[in-house]
Design an enzyme around this catalytic site. Structure first.
Site, PDB file in Angstrom:
ATOM      1  N   ILE A  16      63.343  48.674 159.437  1.00  0.00           N
ATOM      2  CA  ILE A  16      62.123  48.909 158.658  1.00  0.00           C
ATOM      3  C   ILE A  16      62.298  48.510 157.200  1.00  0.00           C
ATOM      4  CG2 ILE A  16      61.092  50.693 160.124  1.00  0.00           C
ATOM      5  CD1 ILE A  16      62.347  52.801 158.337  1.00  0.00           C
ATOM      6  N   ARG A  38      65.407  46.649 154.115  1.00  0.00           N
ATOM      7  CA  ARG A  38      66.761  46.159 153.870  1.00  0.00           C
ATOM      8  C   ARG A  38      67.088  46.338 152.392  1.00  0.00           C
ATOM      9  NH1 ARG A  38      70.779  43.261 156.283  1.00  0.00           N
ATOM     10  NH2 ARG A  38      69.894  43.454 158.372  1.00  0.00           N
ATOM     11  N   SER A  82      70.571  46.404 149.342  1.00  0.00           N
ATOM     12  CA  SER A  82      71.712  45.527 149.054  1.00  0.00           C
ATOM     13  C   SER A  82      72.944  45.863 149.886  1.00  0.00           C
ATOM     14  CB  SER A  82      72.027  45.560 147.564  1.00  0.00           C
ATOM     15  OG  SER A  82      71.892  46.849 147.065  1.00  0.00           O
ATOM     16  N   GLY A 125      72.814  47.086 153.182  1.00  0.00           N
ATOM     17  CA  GLY A 125      72.576  47.050 154.622  1.00  0.00           C
ATOM     18  C   GLY A 125      71.129  47.359 154.947  1.00  0.00           C
ATOM     19  N   ALA A 126      70.873  47.466 156.250  1.00  0.00           N
ATOM     20  CA  ALA A 126      69.492  47.636 156.709  1.00  0.00           C
ATOM     21  C   ALA A 126      69.119  49.105 156.825  1.00  0.00           C
ATOM     22  CB  ALA A 126      69.341  46.964 158.060  1.00  0.00           C
ATOM     23  N   VAL A 127      67.822  49.360 156.855  1.00  0.00           N
ATOM     24  CA  VAL A 127      67.295  50.697 157.155  1.00  0.00           C
ATOM     25  C   VAL A 127      66.540  50.579 158.477  1.00  0.00           C
ATOM     26  CG1 VAL A 127      65.787  52.574 156.378  1.00  0.00           C
ATOM     27  CG2 VAL A 127      67.095  51.250 154.697  1.00  0.00           C
ATOM     28  N   LYS A 140      69.756  54.708 157.036  1.00  0.00           N
ATOM     29  CA  LYS A 140      70.211  53.661 156.121  1.00  0.00           C
ATOM     30  C   LYS A 140      71.664  53.353 156.434  1.00  0.00           C
ATOM     31  CE  LYS A 140      70.473  52.715 151.140  1.00  0.00           C
ATOM     32  NZ  LYS A 140      69.933  53.070 149.830  1.00  0.00           N
ATOM     33  N   ASP A 191      66.133  54.714 138.342  1.00  0.00           N
ATOM     34  CA  ASP A 191      65.589  53.506 138.968  1.00  0.00           C
ATOM     35  C   ASP A 191      64.212  53.787 139.554  1.00  0.00           C
ATOM     36  OD1 ASP A 191      65.656  50.848 139.637  1.00  0.00           O
ATOM     37  OD2 ASP A 191      66.904  51.101 141.427  1.00  0.00           O
TER      38      ASP A 191
HETATM   39  N1  LIG Z   1      63.218  57.263 154.182  1.00  0.00           N
HETATM   40  C1  LIG Z   1      62.625  56.088 154.421  1.00  0.00           C
HETATM   41  N2  LIG Z   1      61.511  56.028 155.153  1.00  0.00           N
HETATM   42  C2  LIG Z   1      60.906  54.840 155.395  1.00  0.00           C
HETATM   43  N3  LIG Z   1      61.363  53.656 154.936  1.00  0.00           N
HETATM   44  C3  LIG Z   1      62.473  53.640 154.200  1.00  0.00           C
HETATM   45  C4  LIG Z   1      63.176  54.847 153.901  1.00  0.00           C
HETATM   46  N4  LIG Z   1      64.232  54.528 153.130  1.00  0.00           N
HETATM   47  C5  LIG Z   1      64.201  53.196 152.958  1.00  0.00           C
HETATM   48  N5  LIG Z   1      63.146  52.654 153.599  1.00  0.00           N
HETATM   49  C6  LIG Z   1      62.767  51.240 153.655  1.00  0.00           C
HETATM   50  O1  LIG Z   1      63.925  50.458 153.564  1.00  0.00           O
HETATM   51  C7  LIG Z   1      63.882  49.609 152.417  1.00  0.00           C
HETATM   52  C8  LIG Z   1      65.266  49.441 151.855  1.00  0.00           C
HETATM   53  O2  LIG Z   1      65.727  50.698 151.388  1.00  0.00           O
HETATM   54  P1  LIG Z   1      67.086  50.803 150.613  1.00  0.00           P
HETATM   55  O3  LIG Z   1      67.159  52.140 149.978  1.00  0.00           O
HETATM   56  O4  LIG Z   1      68.223  50.399 151.490  1.00  0.00           O
HETATM   57  O5  LIG Z   1      66.899  49.619 149.633  1.00  0.00           O
HETATM   58  P2  LIG Z   1      66.918  49.526 148.111  1.00  0.00           P
HETATM   59  O6  LIG Z   1      65.940  50.495 147.533  1.00  0.00           O
HETATM   60  O7  LIG Z   1      66.739  48.095 147.789  1.00  0.00           O
HETATM   61  O8  LIG Z   1      68.360  50.075 147.851  1.00  0.00           O
HETATM   62  P3  LIG Z   1      69.656  49.423 147.300  1.00  0.00           P
HETATM   63  O9  LIG Z   1      69.654  49.873 145.894  1.00  0.00           O
HETATM   64  O10 LIG Z   1      70.699  50.046 148.151  1.00  0.00           O
HETATM   65  O11 LIG Z   1      69.554  47.952 147.470  1.00  0.00           O
HETATM   66  C9  LIG Z   1      62.897  50.297 151.485  1.00  0.00           C
HETATM   67  O12 LIG Z   1      62.324  49.371 150.614  1.00  0.00           O
HETATM   68  C10 LIG Z   1      61.884  50.874 152.475  1.00  0.00           C
HETATM   69  O13 LIG Z   1      60.987  49.868 152.878  1.00  0.00           O
END
Ligand SMILES: Nc1ncnc2c1ncn2[C@@H]1O[C@H](COP(=O)(O)OP(=O)(O)OP(=O)(O)O)[C@@H](O)[C@H]1O
Length: 445
Positions: free
Chosen positions: A98, A100, A102, A104-106, A120, A258
């Site tokens: 759903i 991604r 930096s 890995g994937a979520v 995550k 952030d």
């Molecule tokens: N609890 C959650 N429920 C639904 N979607 C989520 C959730 N957490 C993350 N996501 C989805 O996953 C995407 C990536 O989240 P993640 O936190 O890994 O990325 P990020 O904010 O870019 O973090 P990073 O700083 O680790 O790169 C989010 O933009 C969102 O679309």
């Protein structure tokens, strides 16, 4: 065109346990369904305007035991239903990606009861590389601690951001312990909850199991990416969520660092929740929360951090600036200071006045001007922000009081409740005694 929060794939609509009870949030409006924008909350016809009840009533916080599972097992098999390949980690069946980040994937995941989570994934090897390069760039852990103490920095990152080499090398959870330590402390309807962390020692991945926010990020907007703006009333409703979430974080001694639309997720019932504590800092409660660290996304950084050798700045004021940039994005569908080169961007953040257009509501304009005040000393503070006429609709729609919003009530969990936590079902931990969560409560404590 109607703006659409990031679309998540469909799955059963089952409430996630342990986050908040149905009493915590009264839904103002029904969802319009998958793929459509959350509806604007309208009470214009009502004699006196009221926000959704979530802003007026909050059940006392409950203890959340975050389970740390160091011996998780991944299983790869084929579905009995249709033969497709499936991945299971302990009780969680991992479904579609759903998002991604930096590291890995979520993924969407479903447990044995059909409850949905966002899982995550972190690559341990990538985290180790980051930890090693951080170590090379930093003085020794001992010197850092002494330096931090001498500088009176208290419980902020210099004391906590020591590398995994300071700790048990067999515990891979050390690699994300800061993010875990911060998320473990948190229990608030406007902050995404961490439910479990899992490590399969045989695999490269670590997993953080979080509550699911089905409508995904509130808006996808970037330096070269515009979005359709939301209506003012919808912005106000989500901004109020953001205020409550951030006020709670600050009261817990946490600076998010952030805040941006990407880190604001929307639940199925249109509640905004703050996520991503990857660069957050934890301080002694009540401290000034001064920080010298430059972190966060450049376009959302305050002017005081957009200079070389900026020294210590107020963490609270920095988060408030980023809230201002986020509110601007939601209302206007673009970043207020839009320059492609980082130096030009910093220059614009430091010097340019924010433009809102002549048709902008006067109260909103005033609020944005006060949030995006260049001088952090003069920038609006949380106490004034929560009372601002745009936020409260000129006093007719006050926010939940600060005291209620930051209240933390806990009771030690019973044996049965702890056992329930092992399956990820933590919905029944009850509250009785009022205590402060221990700021030293890091991983394994
Ligand atoms: N609890 C959650 N429920 C639904 N979607 C989520 C959730 N957490 C993350 N996501 C989805 O996953 C995407 C990536 O989240 P993640 O936190 O890994 O990325 P990020 O904010 O870019 O973090 P990073 O700083 O680790 O790169 C989010 O933009 C969102 O679309």
């Amino acid at each position: 065109m109607t703006p659409t929060p990031t679309k998540l794939l469909s799955a059963d609509n089952i409430p996630i346990p342990g986050i908040f009870s149905s009493d915590d949030i009264s839904l103002a409006v029904p969802s319009t369904g998958e793929g459509t924008r959350p509806p604007t909350v309208k009470y214009m016809s009502a004699p006196s305007y009221q926000s959704p009840l979530r802003h007026h009533r909050r059940a006392a916080s409950t203890t959340r035991q975050v389970k740390e599972t160091l011996n998780a097992r991944s299983e790869y098999s084929n579905s009995e239903d249709d033969g497709t390949a499936q991945h299971r980690i302990n009780q969680y069946l991992i479904k579609q990606e759903i998002g991604r980040g930096s590291f890995g994937a979520v993924h969407l995941a479903v447990d044995q009861y059909g409850h949905e989570y966002a899982v995550k994934e972190f690559s341990k090897s990538r985290l180790r590389k980051r930890a090693q390069s951080n170590l090379l760039r930093r003085p020794s852990a001992r010197n850092r601690r002494q330096g931090a103490l001498a500088a009176g920095l208290g419980f902020n990152s210099p004391l906590h951001r020591h590398s995994s080499s300071d700790n048990d090398p067999n515990n891979s959870l050390d690699l994300i312990k800061e993010e875990i330590a911060i998320m473990k402390k948190l229990n608030h309807p406007n902050v995404v909850s961490l439910i479990e962390v899992l490590d399969d020692p045989e695999e490269d991945s670590l997993y953080m199991v979080m509550e699911m926010c089905k409508k995904g990020v509130v808006m996808q907007v970037g330096l070269e990416e515009r979005a359709d703006p939301y209506e003012e009333e919808q912005c106000r409703c989500w901004f109020r969520d953001m205020i409550l979430g951030l006020e709670y974080l600050h009261a817990q001694g946490i600076i998010h660092r952030d805040i941006k639309p990407d880190n604001c997720l929307i639940t199925d019932d249109d509640v905004l929740k703050i996520v991503d504590f990857g660069v957050s800092e934890m301080f002694e409660k009540e401290s000034e929360m001064q920080t010298a660290k430059s972190a966060g996304s450049p376009a959302f950084m305050p002017p005081e951090l957009c200079v070389a050798k900026h020294g210590q700045v107020s963490g609270r004021a920095a988060d408030i600036w980023s809230m201002g940039v986020t509110l601007y994005c939601l209302r206007f569908g673009r970043i207020p200071f839009e320059k492609t080169g980082v130096l030009d961007l910093y220059d614009s953040i430091r010097n340019d006045e924010v433009e809102v257009g002549s048709d902008c509501d006067e109260d909103l304009k005033d609020l944005l001007t006060r949030l995006l005040e260049k001088d952090p000393q003069k920038r609006i503070k949380m106490e004034e922000l929560r009372e601002h006429p745009w936020v409260t609709r000129r006093g007719t729609d006050p926010l939940l009081s600060t005291a209620e919003n930051i209240d933390v009530l806990v009771e030690p969990p019973t044996e049965a409740e702890l056992n329930a936590a092992i399956t990820g079902n933590m919905g029944h931990l009850i509250t009785v005694v009022s205590v402060s969560p221990n700021p030293l409560n890091i991983l394994n404590s």
